[in-house]
Design a protein around this motif. Structure first.
Motif, mmCIF file in Angstrom:
data_model
loop_
_atom_site.group_PDB
_atom_site.id
_atom_site.type_symbol
_atom_site.label_atom_id
_atom_site.label_comp_id
_atom_site.label_asym_id
_atom_site.label_seq_id
_atom_site.Cartn_x
_atom_site.Cartn_y
_atom_site.Cartn_z
ATOM 1 N N ASP A 35 -57.740 2.833 36.799
ATOM 2 C CA ASP A 35 -58.808 3.149 36.226
ATOM 3 C C ASP A 35 -58.491 1.893 35.914
ATOM 4 O OD1 ASP A 35 -60.223 5.064 37.148
ATOM 5 O OD2 ASP A 35 -58.808 6.279 35.828
ATOM 6 N N ARG A 82 -69.448 3.325 40.394
ATOM 7 C CA ARG A 82 -69.537 2.670 39.403
ATOM 8 C C ARG A 82 -70.011 4.376 38.482
ATOM 9 N NH1 ARG A 82 -64.866 1.560 38.409
ATOM 10 N NH2 ARG A 82 -65.455 2.273 40.567
ATOM 11 N N VAL A 83 -71.022 4.844 38.586
ATOM 12 C CA VAL A 83 -71.697 5.875 38.111
ATOM 13 C C VAL A 83 -70.826 6.783 38.366
ATOM 14 C CG1 VAL A 83 -73.154 7.471 37.407
ATOM 15 C CG2 VAL A 83 -73.881 5.264 38.353
ATOM 16 N N LEU A 86 -68.285 6.506 35.786
ATOM 17 C CA LEU A 86 -67.963 6.526 34.491
ATOM 18 C C LEU A 86 -68.305 7.740 34.062
ATOM 19 C CD1 LEU A 86 -69.260 4.995 31.624
ATOM 20 C CD2 LEU A 86 -71.170 5.188 32.649
ATOM 21 N N LEU A 90 -65.903 9.599 30.560
ATOM 22 C CA LEU A 90 -66.494 9.617 29.120
ATOM 23 C C LEU A 90 -65.714 10.963 29.087
ATOM 24 C CD1 LEU A 90 -70.334 8.806 29.604
ATOM 25 C CD2 LEU A 90 -68.683 7.229 28.988
#
Length: 220
Positions: A35, A82-83, A86, A90
């Protein structure tokens, strides 16, 4: 049996709560390594496929997509990927605050509960981790992990295969092998899912990389 229950509760409190003060231990996990820069990993794999494969055929297909403005579909795959990455990453910010790196099967818990009501015990409530019940819980956690992450694979099958049909087929096969290995390993215990996780990450990131590379060349 009450003393056993009490000791279980103390152990859960120690594992799930001690990290609030002490912080995570044990350094990087295998997944952290992949990652660290997934975009670069994906582009490296994609570049190898493009430049070492049927380059002329790929370039002709990219030109056809560009003529129809479909490079935006390829960019959409990258944005979606990418979303997804993410929103999956998080929660790890808080995970590191409540769980130690060496907490073992405790780390497979996506949620931490506590009892409520009159005279409710103060201990945290987690998934059963032992025996067949624990294996069942972790196997289902692996299934949920796939659902959390495979959106970009589905999008890539339709968009990226317009240029890289056979490579996408191979990557989907690698993804599938990785997911099965992830589930079987997770059922055995936390940490044993790492090889499957790596395979799925390599396949997913390379698929994203192919979308990014094709989009870049279409815009050029």
């Amino acid at each position: 049996s009450s003393s056993s229950s009490s000791s279980d509760g103390e152990r859960q409190r120690e594992q799930a709560g001690a990290a609030d003060d002490e912080g995570p231990e044990g350094g990087l996990h295998p997944g952290d390594l992949l990652d660290a820069d997934p975009v670069m990993l994906g582009l490296a794999g994609a570049s190898a496929i493009f430049y070492l494969g049927a380059r002329d055929k790929y370039e002709a297909r990219i030109s056809e997509l560009a003529a129809k403005d479909l490079q935006w579909a390829l960019v959409s795959v990258v944005v979606l990927g990418r979303v997804i990455a993410l929103v999956n990453a998080l929660p790890i910010v808080w995970k590191h605050k409540i769980m130690k790196a060496d907490s073992g099967n405790l780390r497979s818990n996506p949620f931490i509960y506590h009892s409520v009501g009159d005279d409710a015990p103060a201990n945290h409530v987690t998934l059963v981790s032992g025996g067949d019940i624990g294996a069942y819980n972790r196997a289902n956690r692996s299934l949920h992990h796939m659902i959390e992450n495979f959106g970009v694979v589905l999008a890539g099958i339709f968009a990226v295969s317009q240029v890289f049909a056979f490579p996408v087929f191979v990557l989907v096969c690698v993804f599938g092998i990785g997911r099965v290995a992830h589930l079987l390993g997770y059922a055995q215990g936390y940490g044993k899912h790492a090889p499957g996780f790596m395979l799925t990450m390599i396949a997913t990131n390379t698929l994203e990389g192919l979308a990014a590379l094709a989009a870049f060349k279409a815009f050029a």
